[in-house]
Scaffold this motif. Structure first.
Motif, mmCIF file in Angstrom:
data_model
loop_
_atom_site.group_PDB
_atom_site.id
_atom_site.type_symbol
_atom_site.label_atom_id
_atom_site.label_comp_id
_atom_site.label_asym_id
_atom_site.label_seq_id
_atom_site.Cartn_x
_atom_site.Cartn_y
_atom_site.Cartn_z
ATOM 1 N N ALA A 109 0.784 -5.575 17.040
ATOM 2 C CA ALA A 109 0.300 -5.465 15.646
ATOM 3 C C ALA A 109 -1.103 -5.570 15.815
ATOM 4 N N SER A 110 -2.086 -5.150 14.766
ATOM 5 C CA SER A 110 -3.027 -4.907 14.680
ATOM 6 C C SER A 110 -3.329 -5.691 12.926
ATOM 7 N N VAL A 111 -3.049 -6.528 13.129
ATOM 8 C CA VAL A 111 -3.080 -8.128 11.621
ATOM 9 C C VAL A 111 -3.643 -8.947 12.115
ATOM 10 N N GLY A 112 -4.406 -9.612 10.837
ATOM 11 C CA GLY A 112 -4.130 -11.092 11.219
ATOM 12 C C GLY A 112 -2.738 -12.264 10.013
ATOM 13 N N SER A 113 -2.820 -12.519 10.730
ATOM 14 C CA SER A 113 -1.208 -13.143 10.030
ATOM 15 C C SER A 113 -1.789 -14.745 9.570
ATOM 16 N N GLU A 114 -1.474 -14.892 8.763
ATOM 17 C CA GLU A 114 -1.512 -15.562 8.089
ATOM 18 C C GLU A 114 -0.628 -16.939 7.690
ATOM 19 N N LEU A 115 0.827 -16.347 7.436
ATOM 20 C CA LEU A 115 1.832 -17.270 7.625
ATOM 21 C C LEU A 115 3.583 -15.722 8.399
ATOM 22 N N GLY A 122 9.341 -20.729 7.570
ATOM 23 C CA GLY A 122 7.782 -20.030 7.367
ATOM 24 C C GLY A 122 6.437 -20.864 8.303
ATOM 25 N N TYR A 123 5.966 -20.283 8.937
ATOM 26 C CA TYR A 123 4.587 -21.132 9.335
ATOM 27 C C TYR A 123 3.029 -20.572 9.197
ATOM 28 N N ASP A 124 2.011 -21.560 9.457
ATOM 29 C CA ASP A 124 0.974 -21.562 9.027
ATOM 30 C C ASP A 124 0.874 -20.933 10.321
ATOM 31 N N ALA A 162 0.706 -26.556 4.817
ATOM 32 C CA ALA A 162 1.495 -28.008 4.522
ATOM 33 C C ALA A 162 0.273 -28.977 3.916
ATOM 34 N N ASP A 163 -1.564 -28.078 3.762
ATOM 35 C CA ASP A 163 -2.185 -29.075 2.788
ATOM 36 C C ASP A 163 -2.054 -29.114 1.877
ATOM 37 N N HIS A 164 -1.227 -28.335 1.509
ATOM 38 C CA HIS A 164 -0.606 -27.923 -0.510
ATOM 39 C C HIS A 164 -1.136 -26.409 -0.993
ATOM 40 N N THR A 165 -1.940 -25.665 0.341
ATOM 41 C CA THR A 165 -2.282 -24.994 -0.950
ATOM 42 C C THR A 165 -1.374 -23.493 -0.933
ATOM 43 N N LEU A 166 -1.798 -22.602 -1.369
ATOM 44 C CA LEU A 166 -0.748 -22.046 -1.937
ATOM 45 C C LEU A 166 -1.086 -20.691 -0.741
ATOM 46 N N VAL A 167 0.263 -19.879 -0.372
ATOM 47 C CA VAL A 167 0.378 -19.102 0.597
ATOM 48 C C VAL A 167 0.009 -17.768 -0.433
ATOM 49 N N PHE A 168 0.384 -17.015 -0.761
ATOM 50 C CA PHE A 168 -0.358 -16.311 -1.230
ATOM 51 C C PHE A 168 -1.765 -16.584 -2.916
#
Length: 197
Positions: A109-115, A122-124, A162-168
């Motif tokens: 794939a050619s994306v940069g996955s954050e999740l 789900g994993y960071d 895990a640092d409590h910031t929103l994913v989206f």
């Protein structure tokens, strides 16, 4: 329009423009979906991507996406019956900032996955590492939970790292469906802009 002459020369050409209000052409579909295996509530939601048959254990065929204020919903079909997400092989990679230069680069794939979502968890991946720390509040649901060819799933838009910031936090994402055994839909990522309710 007219000039500054006395008397002024007025332009007699006229052009009438009209516009029909509606969502931007790249906006997603706002819809509440009950993830229960009955896909009738997907009627009218467009197919966003189609893949060729990879003749793999899990071979993705098509995918649709929708959202409401709480969830991102995906509906996907397979070329033959299988049980995706029942083990570590099947993934949803989500490029939450729509920037291929950040996050983890999945194979094929050619994306940069954050999740990444694997087996319903789900994993960071913001640091570029595959499946780093686990996210909270994913509210994952997949139906059916058995082998089939037509599936729907939900992911909470309130999931947190895990640092409590929103994913989206961005209005648009890119996502890829991938199975380690040879199927990727779509390698360049499917752009999805969240629709407003």
């Amino acid at each position: 329009a007219e000039d500054s002459a006395i008397p002024p020369h007025e332009d007699t050409n006229a052009v009438v423009l009209a516009v029909q209000a509606g969502p931007p052409p790249d906006a997603g579909t706002y819809r509440h979906i009950a993830v229960d295996g009955d896909t009738s509530d997907w009627t009218g939601v467009p197919v966003l991507a189609t893949a060729a048959n990879a003749a793999a254990a899990v071979s993705f065929a098509t995918v649709c996406a929708a959202n409401d204020n709480d969830f991102l919903y995906l509906r996907f079909t397979l070329y033959s019956a299988a049980a995706p997400f029942s083990d570590y092989n099947t993934h949803v990679f989500i490029d939450t900032d729509a920037n291929a230069a950040t996050g983890y680069r999945p194979t094929g794939a050619s994306v940069g996955s954050e999740l990444v979502i694997e087996s319903g968890s789900g994993y960071d991946e913001r640091n570029g590492t595959f499946a780093s720390t686990q996210t909270a509040g994913l509210d994952w649901a997949l139906a059916p939970n058995t082998a089939g060819t037509n599936f729907e799933l939900q992911i909470s838009r309130l999931a947190r790292y895990a640092d409590h910031t929103l994913v989206f936090t961005n209005p648009a994402i890119r996502f890829v469906l991938q199975d380690n055994r040879g199927s990727v839909l779509a390698p360049q990522g499917i752009l999805y802009t969240f629709a407003s309710g």
